[in-house]
Each structure stands twice: as structure tokens, then as C-alpha cells.
Motif scaffolding. Structure first.
Motif, mmCIF file in Angstrom:
data_model
loop_
_atom_site.group_PDB
_atom_site.id
_atom_site.type_symbol
_atom_site.label_atom_id
_atom_site.label_comp_id
_atom_site.label_asym_id
_atom_site.label_seq_id
_atom_site.Cartn_x
_atom_site.Cartn_y
_atom_site.Cartn_z
ATOM 1 N N PHE A 70 0.824 -1.206 0.000
ATOM 2 C CA PHE A 70 0.000 0.000 0.000
ATOM 3 C C PHE A 70 0.861 1.259 0.000
ATOM 4 O O PHE A 70 0.567 2.224 -0.707
ATOM 5 C CB PHE A 70 -0.947 -0.018 1.205
ATOM 6 N N ILE A 71 1.938 1.243 0.772
ATOM 7 C CA ILE A 71 2.867 2.387 0.779
ATOM 8 C C ILE A 71 3.501 2.555 -0.596
ATOM 9 O O ILE A 71 3.687 3.675 -1.077
ATOM 10 C CB ILE A 71 3.924 2.225 1.883
ATOM 11 N N SER A 72 3.811 1.447 -1.243
ATOM 12 C CA SER A 72 4.374 1.510 -2.585
ATOM 13 C C SER A 72 3.392 2.154 -3.555
ATOM 14 O O SER A 72 3.771 3.008 -4.373
ATOM 15 C CB SER A 72 4.735 0.105 -3.060
ATOM 16 N N ALA A 73 2.119 1.758 -3.472
ATOM 17 C CA ALA A 73 1.106 2.327 -4.368
ATOM 18 C C ALA A 73 0.901 3.817 -4.099
ATOM 19 O O ALA A 73 0.868 4.626 -5.034
ATOM 20 C CB ALA A 73 -0.208 1.564 -4.216
ATOM 21 N N VAL A 74 0.773 4.178 -2.845
ATOM 22 C CA VAL A 74 0.544 5.588 -2.494
ATOM 23 C C VAL A 74 1.765 6.437 -2.868
ATOM 24 O O VAL A 74 1.632 7.511 -3.456
ATOM 25 C CB VAL A 74 0.199 5.735 -0.998
ATOM 26 N N GLY A 75 2.963 5.948 -2.530
ATOM 27 C CA GLY A 75 4.179 6.685 -2.864
ATOM 28 C C GLY A 75 4.373 6.828 -4.368
ATOM 29 O O GLY A 75 4.751 7.899 -4.857
ATOM 30 N N SER A 76 4.098 5.761 -5.111
ATOM 31 C CA SER A 76 4.228 5.835 -6.564
ATOM 32 C C SER A 76 3.229 6.814 -7.153
ATOM 33 O O SER A 76 3.540 7.547 -8.099
ATOM 34 C CB SER A 76 4.026 4.452 -7.189
ATOM 35 N N PHE A 77 2.016 6.842 -6.600
ATOM 36 C CA PHE A 77 1.011 7.779 -7.081
ATOM 37 C C PHE A 77 1.453 9.217 -6.821
ATOM 38 O O PHE A 77 1.356 10.076 -7.709
ATOM 39 C CB PHE A 77 -0.337 7.513 -6.407
ATOM 40 N N ILE A 78 1.952 9.485 -5.633
ATOM 41 C CA ILE A 78 2.394 10.844 -5.296
ATOM 42 C C ILE A 78 3.558 11.272 -6.181
ATOM 43 O O ILE A 78 3.575 12.398 -6.702
ATOM 44 C CB ILE A 78 2.763 10.932 -3.804
ATOM 45 N N LEU A 79 4.524 10.382 -6.382
ATOM 46 C CA LEU A 79 5.655 10.726 -7.248
ATOM 47 C C LEU A 79 5.197 10.933 -8.693
ATOM 48 O O LEU A 79 5.707 11.808 -9.395
ATOM 49 C CB LEU A 79 6.728 9.640 -7.168
ATOM 50 N N GLY A 80 4.228 10.138 -9.134
ATOM 51 C CA GLY A 80 3.695 10.314 -10.484
ATOM 52 C C GLY A 80 2.976 11.640 -10.645
ATOM 53 O O GLY A 80 3.096 12.303 -11.683
ATOM 54 N N VAL A 81 2.222 12.047 -9.636
ATOM 55 C CA VAL A 81 1.541 13.345 -9.696
ATOM 56 C C VAL A 81 2.567 14.478 -9.729
ATOM 57 O O VAL A 81 2.412 15.446 -10.487
ATOM 58 C CB VAL A 81 0.560 13.503 -8.509
ATOM 59 N N CYS A 82 3.636 14.340 -8.949
ATOM 60 C CA CYS A 82 4.693 15.362 -8.977
ATOM 61 C C CYS A 82 5.335 15.444 -10.362
ATOM 62 O O CYS A 82 5.597 16.541 -10.868
ATOM 63 C CB CYS A 82 5.750 15.048 -7.926
ATOM 64 N N LEU A 83 5.569 14.294 -10.973
ATOM 65 C CA LEU A 83 6.120 14.284 -12.327
ATOM 66 C C LEU A 83 5.150 14.931 -13.309
ATOM 67 O O LEU A 83 5.556 15.717 -14.161
ATOM 68 C CB LEU A 83 6.434 12.853 -12.763
ATOM 69 N N ARG A 84 3.862 14.625 -13.183
ATOM 70 C CA ARG A 84 2.870 15.208 -14.093
ATOM 71 C C ARG A 84 2.829 16.725 -13.963
ATOM 72 O O ARG A 84 2.732 17.441 -14.946
ATOM 73 C CB ARG A 84 1.485 14.631 -13.810
ATOM 74 N N ILE A 85 2.920 17.210 -12.749
ATOM 75 C CA ILE A 85 2.911 18.657 -12.536
ATOM 76 C C ILE A 85 4.143 19.292 -13.183
ATOM 77 O O ILE A 85 4.053 20.351 -13.802
ATOM 78 C CB ILE A 85 2.846 18.982 -11.025
ATOM 79 N N GLN A 86 5.295 18.632 -13.060
ATOM 80 C CA GLN A 86 6.533 19.217 -13.579
ATOM 81 C C GLN A 86 6.611 19.185 -15.095
ATOM 82 O O GLN A 86 7.206 20.077 -15.692
ATOM 83 C CB GLN A 86 7.743 18.493 -12.990
ATOM 84 N N ILE A 87 6.030 18.164 -15.754
ATOM 85 C CA ILE A 87 6.165 18.088 -17.217
ATOM 86 C C ILE A 87 4.971 18.684 -17.954
ATOM 87 O O ILE A 87 4.974 18.732 -19.177
ATOM 88 C CB ILE A 87 6.410 16.642 -17.703
#
Length: 123
Positions: A70-87
Motif C-alpha cells: 500500500f505504501i508503494s502504491a501511495v508513494g508511486s502515485f504521489i511521485l507520479g503526480v509530482c512528475l505530471r505537474i513538472q512536465i
């Protein structure tokens, strides 16, 4: 009674038109890079929801395994959202010194660290 039914039908029609307009604008105005990233985010979100549903239905016997996944899923989602915001091209002014390639490299590095911690936590 017919007023409530008419109001309900009108609300359903307006929701349908909002969804159709969103899909048309998303399809025509969103770059393909962001669409691929959105598909990844949807996958990670569904994975986390499935894990949480499994936890509610079956239990958390190997609690460290559930927590790690669950931590992996939540952390991956947060990092993906950060990437989406940056690109996102609309946010170029906010991230002037960061190229999309640099943002992706940061995403990969942070994901590597996240998953090293997750693997360590599983035990």
C-alpha cells in the motif's frame, strides 16, 4: 413528485454533458506524454484501491506485506503526480530550470529509493 423526477433527469443530463465536454477537451488538448502518465496514475490508483479492498475483505495477516504494497502504491502515485505537474506545459513558468528529462530522472531516482525502503520493510 414530477418536479423531483424532472430535476433528477436534468442533473443527470448536465453531468453527462460535463463528462462529454471533459473527454473532448482532454482528448484534444492534453499532450500524449500526459495521457500516458495519466494511465500510469490510474493503474497505480486502482492497484492501491484493490490492495485496500483485499485488506478489508480478507484481512491483514502478513501486515508488513500489506503495508509495504500500500505504501508503494501511495508513494508511486504521489511521485507520479509530482512528475505530471513538472512536465505539464501549462506549468512551464513554475519549473523554469527543470527540463522534462530532468524531472523524469528525479522521478526514477525517487522511485528507486521508495522501493528500496518498501523491500526493506517487507523483511
Amino acid at each position: 413528485m414530477s418536479g423531483a423526477a424532472g430535476s433528477s433527469a436534468g442533473a443527470a443530463g448536465s453531468v453527462g454533458s460535463v463528462v462529454r465536454r471533459f473527454l473532448v477537451e482532454y482528448g484534444s488538448g492534453t499532450p500524449s506524454r500526459l495521457k500516458v502518465l495519466d494511465a500510469y496514475l490510474l493503474y497505480v490508483l486502482l492497484t492501491g484501491a484493490l490492495q485496500f479492498g483485499y485488506c478489508l475483505g480478507v484481512g491483514t495477516f502478513p501486515f508488513n506485506s500489506f503495508l509495504s504494497g500500500f505504501i508503494s502504491a501511495v508513494g508511486s502515485f504521489i511521485l507520479g503526480v509530482c512528475l505530471r505537474i513538472q512536465i505539464n506545459p501549462q506549468n512551464k513558468g513554475e519549473f523554469q530550470g527543470i527540463s522534462p528529462e530532468r524531472a523524469f530522472a528525479d522521478f526514477l531516482f525517487a522511485n528507486t529509493i521508495l522501493h528500496l525502503v518498501v523491500i526493506n520493510f517487507v523483511g
